[in-house]
Design a protein around this motif. Structure first.
Motif, PDB file in Angstrom:
ATOM      1  N   LEU A  36       0.754  -1.138   0.104  1.00  0.00           N
ATOM      2  CA  LEU A  36      -0.192   0.038  -0.137  1.00  0.00           C
ATOM      3  C   LEU A  36       0.775   1.236  -0.001  1.00  0.00           C
ATOM      4  CD1 LEU A  36      -2.767   1.391   0.264  1.00  0.00           C
ATOM      5  CD2 LEU A  36      -2.490   0.933   2.491  1.00  0.00           C
ATOM      6  N   GLY A  37       2.017   1.291   0.649  1.00  0.00           N
ATOM      7  CA  GLY A  37       2.872   2.431   0.738  1.00  0.00           C
ATOM      8  C   GLY A  37       3.614   2.729  -0.567  1.00  0.00           C
ATOM      9  N   ASP A  38       3.532   1.800  -1.624  1.00  0.00           N
ATOM     10  CA  ASP A  38       3.897   1.977  -2.832  1.00  0.00           C
ATOM     11  C   ASP A  38       2.920   2.771  -3.513  1.00  0.00           C
ATOM     12  OD1 ASP A  38       6.460   0.553  -2.553  1.00  0.00           O
ATOM     13  OD2 ASP A  38       5.473  -1.105  -3.263  1.00  0.00           O
ATOM     14  N   PHE A  39       1.819   2.610  -3.359  1.00  0.00           N
ATOM     15  CA  PHE A  39       0.772   3.363  -3.999  1.00  0.00           C
ATOM     16  C   PHE A  39       0.647   4.690  -3.651  1.00  0.00           C
ATOM     17  CE2 PHE A  39      -0.760  -0.964  -4.944  1.00  0.00           C
ATOM     18  CZ  PHE A  39      -0.921  -0.837  -6.525  1.00  0.00           C
ATOM     19  N   LEU A  40       0.795   4.755  -2.199  1.00  0.00           N
ATOM     20  CA  LEU A  40       0.628   6.181  -1.612  1.00  0.00           C
ATOM     21  C   LEU A  40       1.814   7.052  -1.751  1.00  0.00           C
ATOM     22  CD1 LEU A  40      -0.379   4.955   2.168  1.00  0.00           C
ATOM     23  CD2 LEU A  40      -2.018   5.987   0.245  1.00  0.00           C
ATOM     24  N   ALA A  41       2.983   6.562  -2.250  1.00  0.00           N
ATOM     25  CA  ALA A  41       3.870   7.079  -2.577  1.00  0.00           C
ATOM     26  C   ALA A  41       3.896   7.928  -3.856  1.00  0.00           C
ATOM     27  CB  ALA A  41       5.253   6.205  -2.694  1.00  0.00           C
ATOM     28  N   VAL A  42       3.023   7.349  -4.788  1.00  0.00           N
ATOM     29  CA  VAL A  42       2.814   8.044  -6.270  1.00  0.00           C
ATOM     30  C   VAL A  42       1.547   8.817  -6.004  1.00  0.00           C
ATOM     31  CG1 VAL A  42       4.129   6.418  -7.451  1.00  0.00           C
ATOM     32  CG2 VAL A  42       1.668   6.127  -7.104  1.00  0.00           C
ATOM     33  N   GLY A  43       0.754   8.988  -4.832  1.00  0.00           N
ATOM     34  CA  GLY A  43      -0.471   9.565  -4.823  1.00  0.00           C
ATOM     35  C   GLY A  43      -0.214  10.976  -5.023  1.00  0.00           C
ATOM     36  N   PRO A  44       0.389  11.883  -4.550  1.00  0.00           N
ATOM     37  CA  PRO A  44       0.561  13.178  -4.809  1.00  0.00           C
ATOM     38  C   PRO A  44       0.757  13.517  -6.483  1.00  0.00           C
ATOM     39  CG  PRO A  44       1.927  12.752  -3.149  1.00  0.00           C
ATOM     40  CD  PRO A  44       1.461  11.263  -3.740  1.00  0.00           C
ATOM     41  N   PHE A  45       1.748  12.656  -7.204  1.00  0.00           N
ATOM     42  CA  PHE A  45       1.599  12.734  -8.613  1.00  0.00           C
ATOM     43  C   PHE A  45       0.325  12.532  -9.444  1.00  0.00           C
ATOM     44  CE2 PHE A  45       2.196  10.548 -12.697  1.00  0.00           C
ATOM     45  CZ  PHE A  45       2.681  11.548 -13.284  1.00  0.00           C
ATOM     46  N   VAL A  46      -0.126  11.469  -8.753  1.00  0.00           N
ATOM     47  CA  VAL A  46      -1.472  11.237  -9.449  1.00  0.00           C
ATOM     48  C   VAL A  46      -2.676  12.094  -9.185  1.00  0.00           C
ATOM     49  CG1 VAL A  46      -3.750   9.506  -9.395  1.00  0.00           C
ATOM     50  CG2 VAL A  46      -1.440   8.700  -9.391  1.00  0.00           C
ATOM     51  N   ILE A  47      -2.791  12.610  -7.927  1.00  0.00           N
ATOM     52  CA  ILE A  47      -3.593  14.048  -7.547  1.00  0.00           C
ATOM     53  C   ILE A  47      -3.279  15.286  -8.293  1.00  0.00           C
ATOM     54  CG2 ILE A  47      -4.307  15.393  -5.882  1.00  0.00           C
ATOM     55  CD1 ILE A  47      -4.038  13.252  -3.868  1.00  0.00           C
ATOM     56  N   PHE A  48      -1.943  15.322  -8.536  1.00  0.00           N
ATOM     57  CA  PHE A  48      -1.390  16.530  -9.515  1.00  0.00           C
ATOM     58  C   PHE A  48      -2.020  16.632 -10.846  1.00  0.00           C
ATOM     59  CE2 PHE A  48       1.654  19.035 -12.008  1.00  0.00           C
ATOM     60  CZ  PHE A  48       1.548  20.188 -11.432  1.00  0.00           C
ATOM     61  N   ALA A  49      -1.610  15.210 -11.496  1.00  0.00           N
ATOM     62  CA  ALA A  49      -1.979  14.963 -12.778  1.00  0.00           C
ATOM     63  C   ALA A  49      -3.501  15.086 -13.160  1.00  0.00           C
ATOM     64  CB  ALA A  49      -1.366  13.672 -13.203  1.00  0.00           C
ATOM     65  N   VAL A  50      -4.356  14.711 -12.096  1.00  0.00           N
ATOM     66  CA  VAL A  50      -5.720  14.755 -12.448  1.00  0.00           C
ATOM     67  C   VAL A  50      -6.298  16.120 -12.322  1.00  0.00           C
ATOM     68  CG1 VAL A  50      -8.155  13.937 -11.244  1.00  0.00           C
ATOM     69  CG2 VAL A  50      -6.189  12.159 -11.767  1.00  0.00           C
ATOM     70  N   LEU A  51      -5.756  16.850 -11.308  1.00  0.00           N
ATOM     71  CA  LEU A  51      -6.117  18.265 -11.258  1.00  0.00           C
ATOM     72  C   LEU A  51      -5.863  19.188 -12.137  1.00  0.00           C
ATOM     73  CD1 LEU A  51      -5.979  18.492  -7.115  1.00  0.00           C
ATOM     74  CD2 LEU A  51      -8.152  18.081  -8.427  1.00  0.00           C
ATOM     75  N   PHE A  52      -4.403  19.190 -12.522  1.00  0.00           N
ATOM     76  CA  PHE A  52      -3.930  20.088 -13.475  1.00  0.00           C
ATOM     77  C   PHE A  52      -3.739  19.490 -15.073  1.00  0.00           C
ATOM     78  CE2 PHE A  52      -2.568  21.057  -9.161  1.00  0.00           C
ATOM     79  CZ  PHE A  52      -3.091  22.414  -8.966  1.00  0.00           C
TER      80      PHE A  52
END
Length: 313
Positions: A36-52
């Motif tokens: 789960l930590g591996d997915f959480l590590a890329v979470g900020p990038f995914v959120i940034f890509a979705v929002l912007f």
């Protein structure tokens, strides 16, 4: 041609045939040790890509097919065929292609000179450091630098005038022109080319050059039949990336002249900023057209780059 075949075989390595050697690549599957930590590590990038990235792109797609009253329409897309907008796309494509081709050629020669030309190591380090800075130096600062250097009252222009040379004489140089904009773009296109092509040049094995020399090939023959064919996928991919990089640039051209350059980003800005000629739907369709062109260029770069990395391995 025998030299070419022998060198190509050495460069490509041994070829194995037969069912005993042939292997089938396993189908794609997720590694079992993912946590789960591996997915959480890329979470900020995914959120940034979705929002912007993804959400704004989806909004543009909706706006491109929406009339002012909210109904569905193709008029915005049809507006791209108007002479002014079509001309701006063609102008942007020509500027991007010219700066990409010239920047790639100059950057390739510079990278070859410092990496394989036997120059001192500190020159290589200095060039790479400068390229890392200059490739991101664009927008208003770059436009001001060129105006202060090559503008009508720029430093270099005045120095030439003191020598009796007027570079702005009739039929001469003009910074606010097609080739003036290409020259400005080259300031960040050449360093970007150096940064991208340098790893590929480092990947050229010395054994290939030695094999070519042993078989009697001249340096020119080596680059014609071995070096450039091996680098060609990287060159093609880098050309696509440089084209996309120049096609989306707006701040530099806008700072040089707000109206002299009929490029798509400036015309798009005029459509969405809300003046008397503003049309948000038409602006969204222009943005969609830019997305399609830049996405196509980036897809070409990614596909060619993957194949080039497989070859160099």
């Amino acid at each position: 041609m025998a030299i070419v075949g022998t060198i190509a075989e050495k460069a490509a390595g041994p070829v194995h045939t037969g069912s005993a050697v042939a292997t089938r690549r396993p189908p794609f599957s997720f590694p079992r040790d993912l946590r789960l930590g591996d997915f959480l590590a890329v979470g900020p990038f995914v959120i940034f890509a979705v929002l912007f990235l993804l959400l704004p792109m989806a909004y543009l797609v909706v706006q491109a097919f929406q009339a002012k009253d909210g109904s569905f329409t193709f008029n915005n897309i049809a507006g791209l065929a108007s002479p002014k907008i079509a001309g701006s796309f063609w102008y942007s494509i020509r500027v991007s292609a010219a700066s990409a081709v010239i920047g790639a050629a100059i950057g390739l020669l510079m990278a070859l000179a410092v990496i394989r030309g036997g120059l001192p190591g500190w020159i290589n380090g200095a060039l790479m450091t400068f390229s890392g800075v200059a490739s991101n130096f664009a927008g208003i600062p770059l436009a001001f630098a060129f105006l202060a250097t090559l503008g009508r009252i720029g430093l270099v222009t005045l120095l030439f005038k003191a020598l009796g040379i007027n570079i702005y004489a009739r039929g001469g140089f003009d910074l606010i022109s097609f080739w003036g904009l290409v020259l400005t773009y080259l300031y960040f296109q050449i360093p970007l080319m150096i940064l991208i092509i340098a790893p590929a040049i480092h990947g050229l094995k010395k054994e290939w050059n030695e094999a070519a020399a042993t078989l009697g090939a001249t340096p020119a023959q080596f680059w014609r039949y071995v070096g450039l064919p091996v680098l060609w996928p990287n060159l093609l991919g880098t050309l696509s990336l440089l084209f996309a990089n120049a096609f989306g640039a707006v701040a530099t051209a806008y700072a040089l002249s707000t109206s002299a350059f009929n490029i798509v980003p400036i015309l798009l800005f005029a459509q969405i900023r809300g003046d008397v000629l503003g049309d948000s739907g038409l602006g969204a369709s222009m943005a969609l057209g830019m997305i399609v062109i830049t996405a196509l260029a980036n897809v070409i770069y990614l596909v060619v780059r993957v194949r080039a990395e497989r070859w160099l391995k």
